[in-house]
Design a protein around this motif. Structure first.
Motif, PDB file in Angstrom:
ATOM      1  N   THR A 168     -53.595 -23.929  54.939  1.00  0.00           N
ATOM      2  CA  THR A 168     -55.141 -24.602  54.469  1.00  0.00           C
ATOM      3  C   THR A 168     -56.151 -23.539  54.973  1.00  0.00           C
ATOM      4  OG1 THR A 168     -55.110 -25.802  56.723  1.00  0.00           O
ATOM      5  CG2 THR A 168     -54.591 -27.013  54.937  1.00  0.00           C
ATOM      6  N   ARG A 169     -55.921 -22.552  55.848  1.00  0.00           N
ATOM      7  CA  ARG A 169     -57.022 -21.729  56.362  1.00  0.00           C
ATOM      8  C   ARG A 169     -56.844 -20.169  55.947  1.00  0.00           C
ATOM      9  NH1 ARG A 169     -56.410 -23.667  61.729  1.00  0.00           N
ATOM     10  NH2 ARG A 169     -56.560 -21.636  62.352  1.00  0.00           N
ATOM     11  N   ARG A 170     -55.314 -19.894  55.786  1.00  0.00           N
ATOM     12  CA  ARG A 170     -55.078 -18.469  55.557  1.00  0.00           C
ATOM     13  C   ARG A 170     -54.381 -18.159  54.364  1.00  0.00           C
ATOM     14  NH1 ARG A 170     -53.812 -17.873  61.914  1.00  0.00           N
ATOM     15  NH2 ARG A 170     -53.177 -19.944  61.658  1.00  0.00           N
ATOM     16  N   ILE A 171     -54.289 -16.878  53.758  1.00  0.00           N
ATOM     17  CA  ILE A 171     -53.359 -16.344  52.881  1.00  0.00           C
ATOM     18  C   ILE A 171     -52.480 -15.440  53.377  1.00  0.00           C
ATOM     19  CG2 ILE A 171     -53.773 -14.916  50.977  1.00  0.00           C
ATOM     20  CD1 ILE A 171     -55.861 -16.602  50.107  1.00  0.00           C
ATOM     21  N   VAL A 172     -51.283 -15.144  52.965  1.00  0.00           N
ATOM     22  CA  VAL A 172     -50.328 -14.502  53.732  1.00  0.00           C
ATOM     23  C   VAL A 172     -49.500 -13.570  52.510  1.00  0.00           C
ATOM     24  CG1 VAL A 172     -48.648 -16.274  54.012  1.00  0.00           C
ATOM     25  CG2 VAL A 172     -48.274 -13.961  55.140  1.00  0.00           C
ATOM     26  N   LEU A 173     -49.583 -12.308  52.648  1.00  0.00           N
ATOM     27  CA  LEU A 173     -48.881 -11.623  51.827  1.00  0.00           C
ATOM     28  C   LEU A 173     -47.782 -10.903  52.658  1.00  0.00           C
ATOM     29  CD1 LEU A 173     -51.795  -9.230  50.263  1.00  0.00           C
ATOM     30  CD2 LEU A 173     -50.541 -11.404  49.308  1.00  0.00           C
ATOM     31  N   ALA A 174     -46.294 -11.121  52.333  1.00  0.00           N
ATOM     32  CA  ALA A 174     -45.275 -10.944  53.008  1.00  0.00           C
ATOM     33  C   ALA A 174     -44.692  -9.607  52.135  1.00  0.00           C
ATOM     34  CB  ALA A 174     -44.145 -11.868  52.918  1.00  0.00           C
ATOM     35  N   GLU A 175     -45.216  -8.367  52.831  1.00  0.00           N
ATOM     36  CA  GLU A 175     -44.708  -7.081  52.110  1.00  0.00           C
ATOM     37  C   GLU A 175     -43.364  -6.582  52.689  1.00  0.00           C
ATOM     38  OE1 GLU A 175     -47.923  -4.263  52.292  1.00  0.00           O
ATOM     39  OE2 GLU A 175     -48.978  -5.716  53.492  1.00  0.00           O
ATOM     40  N   PHE A 176     -42.538  -7.139  51.717  1.00  0.00           N
ATOM     41  CA  PHE A 176     -40.867  -6.747  52.008  1.00  0.00           C
ATOM     42  C   PHE A 176     -40.938  -5.142  51.942  1.00  0.00           C
ATOM     43  CE2 PHE A 176     -41.312 -10.705  49.806  1.00  0.00           C
ATOM     44  CZ  PHE A 176     -41.070 -11.668  50.978  1.00  0.00           C
ATOM     45  N   PRO A 177     -39.879  -4.903  52.432  1.00  0.00           N
ATOM     46  CA  PRO A 177     -39.511  -3.051  52.412  1.00  0.00           C
ATOM     47  C   PRO A 177     -39.116  -2.818  51.313  1.00  0.00           C
ATOM     48  CG  PRO A 177     -38.004  -4.309  53.839  1.00  0.00           C
ATOM     49  CD  PRO A 177     -38.981  -5.339  53.631  1.00  0.00           C
ATOM     50  N   PHE A 178     -39.345  -3.304  50.148  1.00  0.00           N
ATOM     51  CA  PHE A 178     -39.080  -2.920  48.915  1.00  0.00           C
ATOM     52  C   PHE A 178     -40.246  -2.324  48.140  1.00  0.00           C
ATOM     53  CE2 PHE A 178     -36.916  -3.982  44.502  1.00  0.00           C
ATOM     54  CZ  PHE A 178     -36.076  -2.969  44.371  1.00  0.00           C
ATOM     55  N   VAL A 179     -40.218  -1.124  48.140  1.00  0.00           N
ATOM     56  CA  VAL A 179     -41.770  -0.447  47.969  1.00  0.00           C
ATOM     57  C   VAL A 179     -41.430   0.763  47.037  1.00  0.00           C
ATOM     58  CG1 VAL A 179     -42.461  -1.143  50.217  1.00  0.00           C
ATOM     59  CG2 VAL A 179     -41.399   1.163  49.885  1.00  0.00           C
ATOM     60  N   VAL A 180     -42.454   0.947  46.388  1.00  0.00           N
ATOM     61  CA  VAL A 180     -42.958   1.960  45.378  1.00  0.00           C
ATOM     62  C   VAL A 180     -44.036   3.223  45.724  1.00  0.00           C
ATOM     63  CG1 VAL A 180     -44.493   0.945  43.960  1.00  0.00           C
ATOM     64  CG2 VAL A 180     -42.757   2.419  42.540  1.00  0.00           C
ATOM     65  N   ASN A 181     -43.520   4.153  45.160  1.00  0.00           N
ATOM     66  CA  ASN A 181     -44.558   5.380  45.288  1.00  0.00           C
ATOM     67  C   ASN A 181     -45.233   5.436  43.949  1.00  0.00           C
ATOM     68  OD1 ASN A 181     -45.859   7.637  44.880  1.00  0.00           O
ATOM     69  ND2 ASN A 181     -44.544   8.921  45.769  1.00  0.00           N
ATOM     70  N   PRO A 182     -46.683   5.016  43.884  1.00  0.00           N
ATOM     71  CA  PRO A 182     -47.265   4.670  42.686  1.00  0.00           C
ATOM     72  C   PRO A 182     -47.242   5.859  41.443  1.00  0.00           C
ATOM     73  CG  PRO A 182     -48.649   4.140  44.497  1.00  0.00           C
ATOM     74  CD  PRO A 182     -47.335   4.816  45.075  1.00  0.00           C
TER      75      PRO A 182
END
Ligand code: CO
Length: 481
Positions: A226-240
Protein backbone atom coordinates in the motif's frame (compact mmCIF):
# COMPACT_ATOMS: atom_id res chain seq x y z
CA UNK A 1 1.35 -42.27 -31.20
CA UNK A 2 2.74 -41.64 -34.65
CA UNK A 3 6.40 -42.16 -35.39
CA UNK A 4 7.09 -38.45 -35.55
CA UNK A 5 5.68 -38.01 -32.04
CA UNK A 6 8.26 -40.31 -30.46
CA UNK A 7 10.68 -38.31 -28.43
CA UNK A 8 8.12 -35.56 -28.00
CA UNK A 9 6.69 -34.31 -24.73
CA UNK A 10 3.14 -35.56 -24.03
CA UNK A 11 1.90 -31.95 -24.06
CA UNK A 12 3.92 -30.89 -27.14
CA UNK A 13 0.81 -30.11 -29.23
CA UNK A 14 0.37 -27.09 -26.94
CA UNK A 15 3.51 -25.62 -28.52
CA UNK A 16 2.41 -26.20 -32.13
CA UNK A 17 1.46 -23.26 -34.36
CA UNK A 18 -2.28 -22.68 -34.72
CA UNK A 19 -2.42 -20.25 -37.66
CA UNK A 20 -6.21 -20.37 -38.06
CA UNK A 21 -8.39 -17.71 -36.41
CA UNK A 22 -11.87 -18.47 -35.09
CA UNK A 23 -14.95 -16.28 -35.21
CA UNK A 24 -17.23 -16.31 -32.17
CA UNK A 25 -18.38 -19.87 -31.56
CA UNK A 26 -20.86 -21.20 -29.02
CA UNK A 27 -19.32 -23.91 -26.82
CA UNK A 28 -21.08 -26.87 -25.22
CA UNK A 29 -20.94 -26.62 -21.43
CA UNK A 30 -20.63 -29.65 -19.14
CA UNK A 31 -21.82 -28.81 -15.65
CA UNK A 32 -23.60 -25.65 -14.60
CA UNK A 33 -21.94 -22.26 -14.53
CA UNK A 34 -22.82 -19.97 -11.62
CA UNK A 35 -25.60 -17.53 -12.54
CA UNK A 36 -23.53 -14.60 -11.29
CA UNK A 37 -20.56 -15.35 -13.56
CA UNK A 38 -20.76 -12.88 -16.42
CA UNK A 39 -17.97 -11.34 -18.48
CA UNK A 40 -15.03 -12.43 -20.56
CA UNK A 41 -11.76 -14.18 -19.88
CA UNK A 42 -9.24 -12.42 -22.10
CA UNK A 43 -5.92 -14.11 -22.67
CA UNK A 44 -2.97 -13.89 -25.03
CA UNK A 45 -0.55 -16.63 -26.03
CA UNK A 46 2.14 -17.33 -28.61
CA UNK A 47 0.43 -19.24 -31.41
CA UNK A 48 2.73 -18.95 -34.42
CA UNK A 49 6.23 -20.33 -33.91
CA UNK A 50 7.53 -20.20 -37.50
CA UNK A 51 7.61 -17.54 -40.19
CA UNK A 52 8.62 -18.77 -43.63
CA UNK A 53 11.60 -21.02 -43.03
CA UNK A 54 12.59 -19.33 -39.77
CA UNK A 55 11.53 -20.42 -36.32
CA UNK A 56 11.29 -18.65 -32.99
CA UNK A 57 13.53 -20.12 -30.31
CA UNK A 58 11.70 -19.56 -27.03
CA UNK A 59 8.24 -19.87 -25.48
CA UNK A 60 8.25 -16.08 -24.94
CA UNK A 61 8.90 -15.41 -28.66
CA UNK A 62 5.98 -16.78 -30.73
CA UNK A 63 3.54 -14.38 -32.37
CA UNK A 64 0.72 -13.32 -30.07
CA UNK A 65 -2.86 -14.47 -30.51
CA UNK A 66 -5.74 -13.23 -28.36
CA UNK A 67 -8.36 -15.58 -26.95
CA UNK A 68 -11.72 -14.64 -25.55
CA UNK A 69 -14.04 -16.88 -23.53
CA UNK A 70 -17.30 -14.97 -23.16
CA UNK A 71 -19.53 -16.08 -20.29
CA UNK A 72 -23.18 -15.02 -19.83
CA UNK A 73 -26.38 -16.70 -18.64
CA UNK A 74 -24.66 -20.03 -18.12
CA UNK A 75 -23.32 -20.27 -21.66
CA UNK A 76 -19.84 -19.82 -23.11
CA UNK A 77 -18.58 -18.45 -26.42
CA UNK A 78 -15.05 -18.57 -27.76
CA UNK A 79 -13.07 -16.67 -30.36
CA UNK A 80 -9.39 -16.23 -31.25
CA UNK A 81 -7.55 -13.67 -33.29
CA UNK A 82 -3.92 -12.80 -33.90
CA UNK A 83 -2.76 -9.45 -32.60
CA UNK A 84 -2.01 -7.24 -35.63
CA UNK A 85 1.25 -6.02 -34.15
CA UNK A 86 3.98 -4.62 -36.37
CA UNK A 87 5.94 -7.79 -35.56
CA UNK A 88 3.06 -9.90 -36.91
CA UNK A 89 2.21 -7.71 -39.89
CA UNK A 90 5.80 -7.35 -41.06
CA UNK A 91 6.51 -11.04 -40.60
CA UNK A 92 3.46 -11.94 -42.71
CA UNK A 93 4.29 -9.37 -45.36
CA UNK A 94 7.98 -10.26 -45.70
CA UNK A 95 7.71 -13.99 -45.00
CA UNK A 96 10.50 -13.83 -42.43
CA UNK A 97 11.02 -12.86 -38.79
CA UNK A 98 11.57 -9.10 -38.79
CA UNK A 99 11.52 -8.08 -35.12
CA UNK A 100 13.97 -9.38 -32.53
CA UNK A 101 12.24 -11.13 -29.65
CA UNK A 102 13.29 -12.20 -26.14
CA UNK A 103 15.49 -15.07 -27.35
CA UNK A 104 15.28 -14.84 -31.14
CA UNK A 105 17.18 -12.28 -33.19
CA UNK A 106 16.71 -12.46 -36.95
CA UNK A 107 19.27 -9.72 -37.51
CA UNK A 108 22.29 -11.83 -38.44
CA UNK A 109 24.21 -9.65 -40.86
CA UNK A 110 26.68 -7.12 -39.58
CA UNK A 111 24.87 -4.41 -41.52
CA UNK A 112 21.62 -5.29 -39.89
CA UNK A 113 23.27 -5.28 -36.51
CA UNK A 114 24.77 -1.83 -36.96
CA UNK A 115 21.40 -0.58 -38.11
CA UNK A 116 19.83 -2.09 -35.05
CA UNK A 117 22.16 -0.17 -32.75
CA UNK A 118 21.18 3.19 -34.17
CA UNK A 119 17.52 2.51 -34.86
CA UNK A 120 16.52 -0.40 -32.67
CA UNK A 121 13.33 -2.06 -33.77
CA UNK A 122 11.58 -2.78 -30.52
CA UNK A 123 9.06 -5.58 -30.74
CA UNK A 124 5.36 -4.98 -30.13
CA UNK A 125 4.59 -8.72 -30.14
CA UNK A 126 2.54 -8.40 -26.96
CA UNK A 127 2.47 -12.07 -26.05
CA UNK A 128 2.69 -12.09 -22.25
CA UNK A 129 -0.42 -10.63 -20.69
CA UNK A 130 -3.67 -8.71 -20.96
CA UNK A 131 -4.04 -5.80 -18.59
CA UNK A 132 -4.85 -2.12 -18.34
CA UNK A 133 -2.53 0.88 -18.47
CA UNK A 134 -4.26 4.17 -17.78
CA UNK A 135 -7.38 4.28 -19.95
CA UNK A 136 -6.21 1.56 -22.30
CA UNK A 137 -6.96 -2.14 -22.31
CA UNK A 138 -3.81 -3.69 -23.73
CA UNK A 139 -1.85 -6.81 -24.54
CA UNK A 140 1.65 -6.55 -23.14
CA UNK A 141 5.12 -7.88 -23.56
CA UNK A 142 8.31 -6.65 -21.92
CA UNK A 143 8.79 -3.59 -24.09
CA UNK A 144 7.46 -0.06 -24.12
CA UNK A 145 4.90 -0.99 -26.79
CA UNK A 146 1.69 -2.36 -25.26
CA UNK A 147 -0.96 -2.97 -27.92
CA UNK A 148 -4.54 -1.77 -27.45
CA UNK A 149 -7.34 -4.06 -28.57
CA UNK A 150 -11.12 -4.27 -28.53
CA UNK A 151 -12.21 -6.66 -25.75
CA UNK A 152 -15.32 -7.75 -27.69
CA UNK A 153 -14.04 -8.21 -31.26
CA UNK A 154 -10.33 -8.71 -30.38
CA UNK A 155 -9.56 -6.18 -33.08
CA UNK A 156 -6.13 -4.54 -32.76
CA UNK A 157 -6.43 -0.78 -32.18
CA UNK A 158 -2.82 0.41 -32.05
CA UNK A 159 0.01 1.12 -29.65
CA UNK A 160 -0.48 2.53 -26.16
CA UNK A 161 1.70 5.60 -26.48
CA UNK A 162 3.88 6.30 -23.47
CA UNK A 163 4.89 9.59 -25.10
CA UNK A 164 8.19 10.80 -26.46
CA UNK A 165 9.36 12.11 -23.09
CA UNK A 166 9.21 8.65 -21.54
CA UNK A 167 12.61 6.97 -21.60
CA UNK A 168 13.32 3.28 -21.69
CA UNK A 169 12.83 0.39 -24.09
CA UNK A 170 12.29 -2.60 -21.82
CA UNK A 171 9.36 -2.75 -19.41
CA UNK A 172 7.17 -5.27 -17.59
CA UNK A 173 4.00 -7.09 -18.64
CA UNK A 174 2.88 -6.89 -15.00
CA UNK A 175 1.83 -3.33 -14.16
CA UNK A 176 0.28 -2.75 -10.73
CA UNK A 177 -2.94 -0.94 -9.97
CA UNK A 178 -4.26 1.16 -7.15
CA UNK A 179 -7.72 2.43 -7.99
CA UNK A 180 -7.44 4.26 -11.27
CA UNK A 181 -3.66 4.56 -11.04
CA UNK A 182 -1.38 2.13 -12.85
CA UNK A 183 2.26 1.70 -11.85
CA UNK A 184 4.95 0.33 -14.10
CA UNK A 185 8.65 0.68 -14.84
CA UNK A 186 10.83 1.03 -17.91
CA UNK A 187 14.55 0.37 -18.24
CA UNK A 188 16.79 2.57 -20.36
CA UNK A 189 20.12 1.09 -21.39
CA UNK A 190 23.10 3.30 -22.12
CA UNK A 191 26.38 4.62 -20.80
CA UNK A 192 24.25 5.30 -17.74
CA UNK A 193 21.29 2.94 -17.46
CA UNK A 194 18.19 3.67 -15.37
CA UNK A 195 15.11 2.06 -13.94
CA UNK A 196 12.28 4.55 -14.51
CA UNK A 197 9.22 4.06 -12.30
CA UNK A 198 6.00 5.50 -13.71
CA UNK A 199 2.50 6.18 -12.56
CA UNK A 200 -0.22 6.44 -15.17
CA UNK A 201 -3.45 8.27 -14.35
CA UNK A 202 -5.88 8.07 -17.24
CA UNK A 203 -3.98 9.57 -20.13
CA UNK A 204 -1.46 11.28 -17.82
CA UNK A 205 1.99 9.73 -17.48
CA UNK A 206 4.43 10.72 -14.74
CA UNK A 207 7.91 9.42 -13.88
CA UNK A 208 8.17 9.25 -10.09
CA UNK A 209 11.62 7.70 -9.79
CA UNK A 210 14.75 7.34 -11.87
CA UNK A 211 17.28 4.96 -10.38
CA UNK A 212 20.73 4.73 -11.92
CA UNK A 213 21.98 1.17 -12.38
CA UNK A 214 25.28 -0.11 -13.69
CA UNK A 215 24.24 -3.65 -14.57
CA UNK A 216 20.46 -3.81 -15.08
CA UNK A 217 18.80 -6.97 -13.79
CA UNK A 218 16.36 -9.08 -15.77
CA UNK A 219 13.08 -8.54 -13.93
CA UNK A 220 9.72 -9.80 -15.13
CA UNK A 221 7.56 -8.13 -12.49
CA UNK A 222 7.82 -5.99 -9.35
CA UNK A 223 6.18 -5.72 -5.95
CA UNK A 224 3.83 -3.07 -4.57
CA UNK A 225 2.43 -2.72 -1.07
CA UNK A 226 0.00 0.00 0.00
CA UNK A 227 2.90 2.38 0.70
CA UNK A 228 5.91 1.10 -1.20
CA UNK A 229 7.24 -0.18 -4.50
CA UNK A 230 9.94 -2.84 -4.58
CA UNK A 231 12.26 -3.81 -7.39
CA UNK A 232 13.85 -7.19 -6.73
CA UNK A 233 17.09 -7.03 -8.69
CA UNK A 234 18.07 -10.65 -9.17
CA UNK A 235 21.74 -11.33 -9.91
CA UNK A 236 20.92 -12.07 -13.55
CA UNK A 237 22.39 -8.94 -15.07
CA UNK A 238 23.59 -7.40 -18.30
CA UNK A 239 26.40 -5.11 -19.32
CA UNK A 240 24.48 -2.56 -21.45
CA UNK A 241 27.37 -2.28 -23.91
CA UNK A 242 27.27 -6.02 -24.51
CA UNK A 243 23.53 -5.78 -25.06
CA UNK A 244 24.14 -3.34 -27.92
CA UNK A 245 27.20 -4.95 -29.46
CA UNK A 246 26.99 -8.71 -29.01
CA UNK A 247 24.48 -9.38 -31.79
CA UNK A 248 23.00 -12.09 -29.57
CA UNK A 249 19.28 -12.30 -28.77
CA UNK A 250 18.26 -10.06 -25.84
CA UNK A 251 18.22 -12.54 -22.97
CA UNK A 252 21.40 -14.32 -24.01
CA UNK A 253 23.39 -11.26 -23.00
CA UNK A 254 22.46 -11.65 -19.33
CA UNK A 255 24.83 -13.38 -16.91
CA UNK A 256 24.13 -15.16 -13.62
CA UNK A 257 26.39 -13.57 -10.98
CA UNK A 258 25.32 -14.95 -7.58
CA UNK A 259 28.01 -13.00 -5.71
CA UNK A 260 25.77 -9.97 -6.08
CA UNK A 261 22.95 -11.53 -4.11
CA UNK A 262 19.46 -10.15 -4.71
CA UNK A 263 19.14 -6.38 -4.24
CA UNK A 264 15.77 -5.22 -2.94
CA UNK A 265 15.33 -1.58 -3.90
CA UNK A 266 12.41 -0.06 -2.03
CA UNK A 267 10.72 3.21 -3.04
CA UNK A 268 8.02 5.31 -1.51
CA UNK A 269 4.96 4.76 -3.70
CA UNK A 270 3.70 8.32 -3.36
CA UNK A 271 6.91 10.32 -3.85
CA UNK A 272 9.15 7.79 -5.55
CA UNK A 273 11.88 8.54 -2.99
CA UNK A 274 14.35 5.76 -2.26
CA UNK A 275 13.43 4.20 1.10
CA UNK A 276 16.41 1.88 1.20
CA UNK A 277 18.23 -1.10 -0.24
CA UNK A 278 18.58 -4.54 1.25
CA UNK A 279 20.48 -7.59 0.05
CA UNK A 280 18.96 -11.06 0.11
CA UNK A 281 20.59 -14.34 -0.96
CA UNK A 282 20.88 -14.90 -4.73
CA UNK A 283 17.65 -16.11 -6.26
CA UNK A 284 15.59 -15.64 -9.40
CA UNK A 285 11.86 -15.10 -9.95
CA UNK A 286 9.49 -14.20 -12.71
CA UNK A 287 6.57 -13.38 -10.45
CA UNK A 288 6.03 -11.29 -7.40
CA UNK A 289 2.87 -12.52 -5.68
CA UNK A 290 2.27 -9.80 -3.11
CA UNK A 291 4.03 -7.25 -0.89
CA UNK A 292 2.68 -6.25 2.50
CA UNK A 293 3.76 -3.44 4.86
CA UNK A 294 4.39 -4.68 8.39
CA UNK A 295 3.28 -2.75 11.45
CA UNK A 296 6.89 -2.52 12.63
CA UNK A 297 7.82 -0.67 9.43
CA UNK A 298 9.23 -3.74 7.71
CA UNK A 299 8.06 -5.18 4.42
CA UNK A 300 7.08 -8.70 3.36
CA UNK A 301 7.83 -9.55 -0.27
CA UNK A 302 6.34 -12.80 -1.57
CA UNK A 303 7.55 -14.25 -4.84
CA UNK A 304 7.86 -17.53 -6.73
CA UNK A 305 11.57 -18.20 -6.38
CA UNK A 306 14.14 -20.32 -8.18
CA UNK A 307 17.71 -21.06 -7.09
CA UNK A 308 19.02 -19.45 -10.27
CA UNK A 309 17.92 -18.25 -13.72
CA UNK A 310 18.34 -21.60 -15.49
CA UNK A 311 14.55 -21.94 -15.74
CA UNK A 312 14.79 -19.49 -18.66
CA UNK A 313 16.90 -22.04 -20.55
CA UNK A 314 14.35 -24.75 -19.77
CA UNK A 315 11.67 -22.76 -21.59
CA UNK A 316 13.30 -22.84 -25.03
CA UNK A 317 10.83 -24.47 -27.40
CA UNK A 318 13.18 -27.32 -28.31
CA UNK A 319 13.42 -28.24 -24.62
CA UNK A 320 9.70 -27.84 -24.00
CA UNK A 321 8.72 -29.98 -26.98
CA UNK A 322 11.32 -32.66 -26.32
CA UNK A 323 10.91 -35.84 -24.31
CA UNK A 324 13.06 -34.75 -21.35
CA UNK A 325 10.86 -33.53 -18.47
CA UNK A 326 10.88 -29.78 -17.94
CA UNK A 327 10.70 -28.22 -14.50
CA UNK A 328 8.58 -25.11 -14.93
CA UNK A 329 7.73 -24.26 -11.33
CA UNK A 330 9.36 -22.45 -8.42
CA UNK A 331 8.52 -22.14 -4.74
CA UNK A 332 6.65 -19.43 -2.91
CA UNK A 333 9.03 -17.64 -0.54
CA UNK A 334 8.67 -14.62 1.71
CA UNK A 335 11.53 -12.15 2.02
CA UNK A 336 10.98 -10.03 5.12
CA UNK A 337 12.81 -6.72 5.18
CA UNK A 338 13.42 -5.31 8.66
CA UNK A 339 12.48 -1.71 9.49
CA UNK A 340 16.21 -0.93 9.79
CA UNK A 341 19.24 -2.06 7.84
CA UNK A 342 19.27 -5.48 9.47
CA UNK A 343 19.36 -8.78 7.58
CA UNK A 344 16.61 -10.00 5.25
CA UNK A 345 14.77 -13.06 6.50
CA UNK A 346 13.86 -15.72 3.92
CA UNK A 347 11.03 -18.16 4.59
CA UNK A 348 9.51 -20.92 2.46
CA UNK A 349 5.70 -20.47 2.46
CA UNK A 350 4.86 -23.80 0.84
CA UNK A 351 6.67 -26.97 -0.17
CA UNK A 352 4.28 -27.32 -3.11
CA UNK A 353 5.76 -25.87 -6.31
CA UNK A 354 3.81 -23.21 -8.16
CA UNK A 355 3.97 -20.83 -11.14
CA UNK A 356 1.67 -18.28 -12.76
CA UNK A 357 0.46 -17.24 -9.29
CA UNK A 358 -2.81 -15.38 -8.72
CA UNK A 359 -4.45 -13.76 -5.72
CA UNK A 360 -7.72 -11.89 -5.22
CA UNK A 361 -5.92 -8.86 -6.61
CA UNK A 362 -8.52 -6.09 -6.23
CA UNK A 363 -8.99 -6.77 -2.53
CA UNK A 364 -5.71 -8.34 -1.35
CA UNK A 365 -2.97 -6.71 -3.36
CA UNK A 366 -0.66 -4.91 -0.91
CA UNK A 367 -2.69 -6.18 2.05
CA UNK A 368 -2.52 -9.20 4.36
CA UNK A 369 -3.79 -12.24 2.47
CA UNK A 370 -4.10 -15.97 2.84
CA UNK A 371 -4.62 -17.72 -0.51
CA UNK A 372 -2.52 -18.07 -3.65
CA UNK A 373 -3.66 -20.03 -6.69
CA UNK A 374 -1.43 -21.09 -9.55
CA UNK A 375 -0.37 -23.78 -11.97
CA UNK A 376 1.48 -26.67 -10.35
CA UNK A 377 3.70 -29.53 -11.34
CA UNK A 378 2.72 -32.66 -9.45
CA UNK A 379 4.39 -35.10 -11.86
CA UNK A 380 7.55 -35.12 -13.93
CA UNK A 381 6.46 -33.08 -16.92
CA UNK A 382 5.69 -29.41 -17.17
CA UNK A 383 2.62 -27.69 -15.66
CA UNK A 384 0.11 -30.46 -14.98
CA UNK A 385 -2.15 -29.23 -12.19
CA UNK A 386 -3.82 -26.32 -10.46
CA UNK A 387 -2.88 -25.61 -6.87
CA UNK A 388 -4.25 -23.53 -4.04
CA UNK A 389 -1.86 -22.60 -1.23
CA UNK A 390 -3.18 -21.66 2.23
CA UNK A 391 -0.57 -19.43 3.86
CA UNK A 392 -2.18 -19.97 7.27
CA UNK A 393 -1.36 -23.68 7.00
CA UNK A 394 1.78 -25.73 7.60
CA UNK A 395 4.10 -25.14 4.61
CA UNK A 396 4.67 -28.90 4.40
CA UNK A 397 0.98 -29.52 3.86
CA UNK A 398 -0.90 -26.38 2.82
CA UNK A 399 -1.88 -27.16 -0.78
CA UNK A 400 -5.00 -28.35 -2.53
CA UNK A 401 -4.44 -29.82 -6.00
CA UNK A 402 -6.64 -30.31 -9.08
CA UNK A 403 -5.24 -32.72 -11.63
CA UNK A 404 -6.47 -34.88 -14.51
CA UNK A 405 -4.63 -37.37 -16.74
CA UNK A 406 -3.59 -35.90 -20.09
CA UNK A 407 -4.73 -32.41 -19.08
CA UNK A 408 -2.28 -29.49 -18.96
CA UNK A 409 -3.69 -26.39 -17.29
CA UNK A 410 -2.59 -22.79 -17.55
CA UNK A 411 -2.84 -19.88 -15.13
CA UNK A 412 -6.00 -20.01 -12.99
CA UNK A 413 -7.70 -16.60 -12.86
CA UNK A 414 -9.70 -15.96 -9.68
CA UNK A 415 -13.13 -14.34 -10.01
CA UNK A 416 -14.84 -13.46 -6.74
CA UNK A 417 -18.50 -14.20 -6.17
CA UNK A 418 -20.29 -10.84 -5.80
CA UNK A 419 -20.89 -10.08 -2.13
CA UNK A 420 -18.50 -12.78 -0.96
CA UNK A 421 -16.94 -12.36 2.47
CA UNK A 422 -14.39 -15.19 2.38
CA UNK A 423 -11.19 -14.60 0.43
CA UNK A 424 -11.59 -17.81 -1.57
CA UNK A 425 -15.32 -17.51 -2.31
CA UNK A 426 -15.44 -17.52 -6.09
CA UNK A 427 -14.29 -19.48 -9.10
CA UNK A 428 -11.06 -20.14 -10.94
CA UNK A 429 -10.99 -19.93 -14.72
CA UNK A 430 -8.21 -21.88 -16.40
CA UNK A 431 -7.65 -22.85 -20.02
CA UNK A 432 -6.59 -26.50 -20.07
CA UNK A 433 -5.04 -28.46 -22.95
CA UNK A 434 -6.55 -31.90 -23.55
CA UNK A 435 -3.50 -33.25 -25.36
CA UNK A 436 -5.17 -36.49 -26.50
CA UNK A 437 -8.17 -34.74 -28.04
CA UNK A 438 -5.96 -31.92 -29.41
CA UNK A 439 -8.39 -29.37 -28.02
CA UNK A 440 -8.44 -27.02 -25.08
CA UNK A 441 -11.24 -26.37 -22.65
CA UNK A 442 -12.22 -23.64 -20.24
CA UNK A 443 -12.23 -25.19 -16.79
CA UNK A 444 -14.27 -23.60 -14.01
CA UNK A 445 -13.30 -24.69 -10.51
CA UNK A 446 -14.67 -23.79 -7.11
CA UNK A 447 -11.81 -21.60 -5.85
CA UNK A 448 -12.24 -22.78 -2.26
CA UNK A 449 -12.23 -26.55 -2.85
CA UNK A 450 -10.78 -26.91 -6.39
CA UNK A 451 -13.73 -29.11 -7.32
CA UNK A 452 -14.95 -28.84 -10.88
CA UNK A 453 -18.06 -26.76 -11.49
CA UNK A 454 -18.12 -26.81 -15.29
CA UNK A 455 -16.05 -27.03 -18.44
CA UNK A 456 -16.54 -25.81 -22.00
CA UNK A 457 -14.58 -27.39 -24.86
CA UNK A 458 -13.07 -25.12 -27.48
CA UNK A 459 -12.92 -26.46 -31.06
CA UNK A 460 -9.16 -25.92 -31.22
CA UNK A 461 -5.94 -25.93 -29.25
CA UNK A 462 -5.31 -22.82 -27.22
CA UNK A 463 -1.52 -22.84 -27.22
CA UNK A 464 0.28 -22.55 -23.89
CA UNK A 465 0.45 -18.96 -22.78
CA UNK A 466 1.13 -16.99 -19.67
CA UNK A 467 -1.45 -14.54 -18.41
CA UNK A 468 -4.94 -13.19 -18.86
CA UNK A 469 -7.61 -11.40 -16.89
CA UNK A 470 -11.35 -11.46 -16.42
CA UNK A 471 -13.35 -8.51 -17.68
CA UNK A 472 -16.59 -8.61 -15.75
CA UNK A 473 -17.99 -6.73 -12.82
CA UNK A 474 -15.96 -3.54 -12.30
CA UNK A 475 -14.85 -4.92 -8.96
CA UNK A 476 -13.52 -8.13 -10.46
CA UNK A 477 -10.06 -7.22 -11.51
CA UNK A 478 -7.47 -4.94 -12.97
CA UNK A 479 -9.07 -4.57 -16.38
CA UNK A 480 -11.35 -1.90 -14.92
CA UNK A 481 -10.22 1.53 -13.93
CO1 CO B 1 4.41 -13.15 -16.05
Amino acid sequence: MSESDQGAAPYAVGFRSVPRELETTQLAVKGRLPDWLSGALLRVAPAQFEVGRQAYAHWFDGLARLHRFGIADGSVTYQSRFLRSEAYTQAKRQGRIVHAEFATDPCRSLFGRVQAIFAPTITDNAVVSVNRIGDDLVALTETRLPVRFDPHTLETLGIHDFGASVEGSVSTAHPHHDGRLAYTYLISFGRQSFYHVHVVDGAQEREIARIPVERPSYMHSFGMSTRRIVLAEFPFVVNPLVLYLSGKPFIRNYRWDPRRGTTLTVLDKESGALVGRWTAPPLFAFHHVNAVDREDGGLEIDLVAYDDASVIDDLYLARLRGAEPVRAVGRLVRLTLPPDDGPVETRLLSHTPIELPRIDYPRRQGRPYRFVWGAGQAGEDFLDSIVKLDLDGDPADNALVWREDGAWPGEPVFVRRPGAAAEDDGVLLSVVLDAGAERSFLLVLDAATLTEIARAEAPEIVTFGFHGNFLGDPEDGPLHA
